[in-house]
Design a protein around this motif. Structure first.
Motif, short mmCIF file in Angstrom:
data_model
loop_
_atom_site.label_atom_id
_atom_site.label_comp_id
_atom_site.label_asym_id
_atom_site.label_seq_id
_atom_site.Cartn_x
_atom_site.Cartn_y
_atom_site.Cartn_z
N THR A 93 0.81 -1.22 0.00
CA THR A 93 0.00 0.00 0.00
C THR A 93 0.85 1.27 0.00
O THR A 93 0.30 2.37 -0.17
CB THR A 93 -0.94 0.03 1.22
N SER A 94 2.17 1.14 0.16
CA SER A 94 3.03 2.31 0.08
C SER A 94 4.44 1.91 -0.30
O SER A 94 4.93 0.84 0.07
CB SER A 94 3.05 3.08 1.40
N SER A 180 6.98 8.59 -4.41
CA SER A 180 6.15 7.73 -3.58
C SER A 180 4.97 7.21 -4.36
O SER A 180 4.52 7.82 -5.33
CB SER A 180 5.65 8.49 -2.34
N SER A 182 1.23 5.48 -3.02
CA SER A 182 0.49 5.15 -1.80
C SER A 182 -0.99 4.99 -2.10
O SER A 182 -1.55 5.68 -2.94
CB SER A 182 0.70 6.23 -0.73
N ASN A 250 5.73 -0.46 2.47
CA ASN A 250 4.81 -0.61 3.61
C ASN A 250 5.47 -0.17 4.91
O ASN A 250 5.31 -0.79 5.97
CB ASN A 250 4.31 -2.05 3.73
#
Length: 301
Positions: A93-94, A180, A182, A250
């Motif tokens: 998720t990131s 990034s 996300s 994450n």
């Protein structure tokens, strides 16, 4: 890991509401043209690429019949080189990573050079959905190539999920890039962003989960991908390495598995390689900048 890209072209919308939604998202539609190379996706017809305004959220219902009839995608014509590392047992998720823009190649001869961190779904291979902020040389301005930074979603196999980009920004050798990818806390929107610390400019794409392949991303990748370099190593940047720093997947430092697809392949070997530093967590992609190689290096989580 995952990487995604999307682009769209001038088309008719199925309804006034769909057209209004496109306008609200600030989506630019370009003319039907030749197929173009896209990072980690082979080639995509220019008519099938949607460019959103910077920071806009793309969440448009695109039915198959709305896509141009000439819309097509396909694999790259040359061997594709990758060095990559990192698979997650749970959805990612990131993902964040920083790097410094390398020197320009010694000469320009129509080549395209990509460096990118990205998230991939399905397999850490070309052609699968990918989310990626991409450092690009030669993607645009072929007569006077330069480094640019652009955020992408690419799914080279499905017109249900057209390639989408944010606008590119120009960056210069020595500029520090922070990037990034996300997923929002509600799981509805991906944000892919790359920023130039030197200028404060950024290329940011927000895309709804349902438009970004409607899939989980379980591979994180650090990649050098080259087109029309082949064994002509002087078409690579003269600095011979790029190091990704501040890497988190994450929120944690991942273990990496390295791969160099072109190593030992006379068609594209420029001494390509990848190495992960266990102490710092940094990952370095390397190459030789002299007569000699081509295509793609990656690292996967």
């Amino acid at each position: 890991m995952v990487a995604v890209t999307a682009v769209f072209r001038r088309r008719r919308f199925a309804s006034a509401a769909a057209a209004a939604a496109a306008a609200a998202a600030g989506c630019a539609r370009c003319c039907v043209g030749d197929a173009v190379q896209v990072p980690s996706g082979g080639f995509v017809d220019l008519a099938c690429i949607l460019q959103a305004q910077n920071g806009a959220t793309v969440d448009i219902d695109v039915a198959a019949e709305e896509a141009p009839k000439a819309c097509k995608a396909g694999p790259p014509a040359e061997p594709n080189l990758q060095i990559y590392a990192a698979e997650s047992p749970t959805p990612i998720t990131s993902f964040r990573a920083d790097w410094v823009v390398p020197a320009l190649p010694a000469r320009a001869a129509g080549q395209v050079v990509y460096f990118w961190p990205g998230l991939k779904s399905g397999q850490p291979e070309m052609g699968y959905p990918v989310l990626q902020p991409v450092l690009m040389y030669g993607q645009h301005y072929r007569s006077s190539p330069r480094w640019e930074l652009q955020s992408w979603f690419v799914d080279a196999h499905s017109f249900w999920y057209p390639t989408v980009t944010a606008p590119p920004i120009q960056v210069n050798p020595g500029d520090r890039i922070t990037s990034s990818m996300s997923l929002s806390p509600d799981g509805k929107t991906w944000t892919i962003s790359g920023s130039d610390i030197a200028t404060g400019e950024n290329s940011t794409l927000n895309i709804a989960f349902r438009r970004a392949g409607r899939c989980n991303y379980t591979f994180a990748m650090l990649v050098n991908e080259n087109i029309n370099v082949n064994a002509n190593c002087d078409l690579m940047p003269t600095s011979t390495s790029l190091t990704f720093t501040g890497i988190e997947v994450n929120g944690a430092r991942p273990p990496w598995t390295t791969r160099a697809n072109c190593a030992g392949d006379a068609r594209c070997d420029c001494g390509n390689g990848a190495a992960a530093d266990k102490t710092s967590g940094n990952v370095t992609l390397r190459w030789k900048s002299h007569a000699g190689t081509r295509r793609k290096e990656e690292l996967v989580v």
